[in-house]
Design a protein around this motif. Structure first.
Motif, PDB file in Angstrom:
ATOM      1  N   MET A  65       0.172  34.916   5.487  1.00  0.00           N
ATOM      2  CA  MET A  65       0.889  34.442   4.323  1.00  0.00           C
ATOM      3  C   MET A  65       1.249  32.964   4.519  1.00  0.00           C
ATOM      4  O   MET A  65       1.643  32.555   5.603  1.00  0.00           O
ATOM      5  CB  MET A  65       2.156  35.272   4.119  1.00  0.00           C
ATOM      6  N   ALA A  66       1.121  32.174   3.470  1.00  0.00           N
ATOM      7  CA  ALA A  66       1.397  30.746   3.549  1.00  0.00           C
ATOM      8  C   ALA A  66       2.897  30.487   3.642  1.00  0.00           C
ATOM      9  O   ALA A  66       3.701  31.196   3.047  1.00  0.00           O
ATOM     10  CB  ALA A  66       0.822  30.029   2.333  1.00  0.00           C
ATOM     11  N   GLU A  67       3.243  29.448   4.394  1.00  0.00           N
ATOM     12  CA  GLU A  67       4.635  29.068   4.544  1.00  0.00           C
ATOM     13  C   GLU A  67       5.115  28.393   3.258  1.00  0.00           C
ATOM     14  O   GLU A  67       4.432  27.555   2.684  1.00  0.00           O
ATOM     15  CB  GLU A  67       4.763  28.083   5.709  1.00  0.00           C
ATOM     16  N   ILE A  68       6.304  28.774   2.795  1.00  0.00           N
ATOM     17  CA  ILE A  68       6.873  28.160   1.595  1.00  0.00           C
ATOM     18  C   ILE A  68       7.628  26.910   2.025  1.00  0.00           C
ATOM     19  O   ILE A  68       8.530  26.978   2.852  1.00  0.00           O
ATOM     20  CB  ILE A  68       7.819  29.138   0.867  1.00  0.00           C
ATOM     21  N   LYS A  69       7.224  25.771   1.459  1.00  0.00           N
ATOM     22  CA  LYS A  69       7.856  24.507   1.805  1.00  0.00           C
ATOM     23  C   LYS A  69       8.970  24.221   0.813  1.00  0.00           C
ATOM     24  O   LYS A  69       8.760  24.236  -0.382  1.00  0.00           O
ATOM     25  CB  LYS A  69       6.818  23.387   1.788  1.00  0.00           C
ATOM     26  N   LYS A  70      10.160  23.976   1.324  1.00  0.00           N
ATOM     27  CA  LYS A  70      11.316  23.710   0.472  1.00  0.00           C
ATOM     28  C   LYS A  70      11.478  22.199   0.317  1.00  0.00           C
ATOM     29  O   LYS A  70      11.420  21.459   1.283  1.00  0.00           O
ATOM     30  CB  LYS A  70      12.570  24.298   1.097  1.00  0.00           C
ATOM     31  N   PHE A  71      11.701  21.776  -0.922  1.00  0.00           N
ATOM     32  CA  PHE A  71      11.956  20.369  -1.200  1.00  0.00           C
ATOM     33  C   PHE A  71      12.872  20.289  -2.408  1.00  0.00           C
ATOM     34  O   PHE A  71      12.954  21.217  -3.202  1.00  0.00           O
ATOM     35  CB  PHE A  71      10.654  19.605  -1.441  1.00  0.00           C
ATOM     36  N   ASN A  72      13.588  19.191  -2.515  1.00  0.00           N
ATOM     37  CA  ASN A  72      14.547  18.997  -3.598  1.00  0.00           C
ATOM     38  C   ASN A  72      14.318  17.653  -4.262  1.00  0.00           C
ATOM     39  O   ASN A  72      13.616  16.795  -3.722  1.00  0.00           O
ATOM     40  CB  ASN A  72      15.983  19.055  -3.056  1.00  0.00           C
ATOM     41  N   LEU A  73      14.944  17.473  -5.401  1.00  0.00           N
ATOM     42  CA  LEU A  73      14.883  16.216  -6.118  1.00  0.00           C
ATOM     43  C   LEU A  73      15.456  15.104  -5.235  1.00  0.00           C
ATOM     44  O   LEU A  73      16.498  15.273  -4.613  1.00  0.00           O
ATOM     45  CB  LEU A  73      15.699  16.322  -7.404  1.00  0.00           C
ATOM     46  N   GLY A  74      14.744  14.008  -5.109  1.00  0.00           N
ATOM     47  CA  GLY A  74      15.195  12.887  -4.284  1.00  0.00           C
ATOM     48  C   GLY A  74      14.702  12.931  -2.848  1.00  0.00           C
ATOM     49  O   GLY A  74      14.893  11.964  -2.106  1.00  0.00           O
ATOM     50  N   ASP A  75      14.072  14.032  -2.429  1.00  0.00           N
ATOM     51  CA  ASP A  75      13.538  14.127  -1.069  1.00  0.00           C
ATOM     52  C   ASP A  75      12.328  13.227  -0.902  1.00  0.00           C
ATOM     53  O   ASP A  75      11.561  13.002  -1.834  1.00  0.00           O
ATOM     54  CB  ASP A  75      13.105  15.557  -0.741  1.00  0.00           C
ATOM     55  N   THR A  76      12.151  12.713   0.311  1.00  0.00           N
ATOM     56  CA  THR A  76      10.946  11.972   0.665  1.00  0.00           C
ATOM     57  C   THR A  76       9.998  12.955   1.337  1.00  0.00           C
ATOM     58  O   THR A  76      10.406  13.698   2.232  1.00  0.00           O
ATOM     59  CB  THR A  76      11.270  10.810   1.625  1.00  0.00           C
ATOM     60  N   VAL A  77       8.752  12.991   0.878  1.00  0.00           N
ATOM     61  CA  VAL A  77       7.763  13.913   1.429  1.00  0.00           C
ATOM     62  C   VAL A  77       6.555  13.144   1.941  1.00  0.00           C
ATOM     63  O   VAL A  77       6.269  12.040   1.478  1.00  0.00           O
ATOM     64  CB  VAL A  77       7.311  14.958   0.374  1.00  0.00           C
ATOM     65  N   ARG A  78       5.867  13.726   2.918  1.00  0.00           N
ATOM     66  CA  ARG A  78       4.635  13.144   3.455  1.00  0.00           C
ATOM     67  C   ARG A  78       3.475  13.969   2.926  1.00  0.00           C
ATOM     68  O   ARG A  78       3.485  15.188   2.996  1.00  0.00           O
ATOM     69  CB  ARG A  78       4.656  13.160   4.981  1.00  0.00           C
ATOM     70  N   MET A  79       2.456  13.287   2.394  1.00  0.00           N
ATOM     71  CA  MET A  79       1.288  13.939   1.815  1.00  0.00           C
ATOM     72  C   MET A  79       0.110  13.871   2.789  1.00  0.00           C
ATOM     73  O   MET A  79       0.107  13.076   3.718  1.00  0.00           O
ATOM     74  CB  MET A  79       0.911  13.274   0.485  1.00  0.00           C
ATOM     75  N   LYS A  80      -0.905  14.728   2.568  1.00  0.00           N
ATOM     76  CA  LYS A  80      -2.081  14.766   3.436  1.00  0.00           C
ATOM     77  C   LYS A  80      -2.878  13.471   3.399  1.00  0.00           C
ATOM     78  O   LYS A  80      -3.290  12.952   4.423  1.00  0.00           O
ATOM     79  CB  LYS A  80      -3.013  15.915   3.024  1.00  0.00           C
ATOM     80  N   LYS A  81      -3.104  12.966   2.188  1.00  0.00           N
ATOM     81  CA  LYS A  81      -3.945  11.772   2.027  1.00  0.00           C
ATOM     82  C   LYS A  81      -3.099  10.531   1.790  1.00  0.00           C
ATOM     83  O   LYS A  81      -2.051  10.598   1.165  1.00  0.00           O
ATOM     84  CB  LYS A  81      -4.895  11.953   0.839  1.00  0.00           C
TER      85      LYS A  81
END
Length: 67
Positions: free
Chosen positions: A1-17
């Motif tokens: 089962m895939a891991e559910i990634k939690k994020f919120n408005l205003g969070d900084t995220v890192r993308m694959k590309k």
């Protein structure tokens, strides 16, 4: 089962590309069925479907919220 990634408005995220400007970091500026993100390098904004966003997101970058 895939891991559910939690994020919120205003969070900084890192993308694959990398974005063409060279940055991998984005700030979440809108949440719903679609997610709107803004590049931390050049300020370009992109709106994408939530499922595509979750697939391409690598991690949420922790920020210090002690005000």
């Amino acid at each position: 089962m895939a891991e559910i990634k939690k994020f919120n408005l205003g969070d900084t995220v890192r993308m694959k590309k990398k974005h063409p400007c060279g940055s991998r970091e984005w700030v979440v500026t809108r949440m719903g069925a679609d997610i709107k993100i803004r590049c931390c390098g050049c300020g370009h904004q992109v709106m994408m479907v939530r499922s595509q966003f979750e697939k391409n997101m690598v991690e949420v970058i922790p920020t210090d919220h002690t005000g």
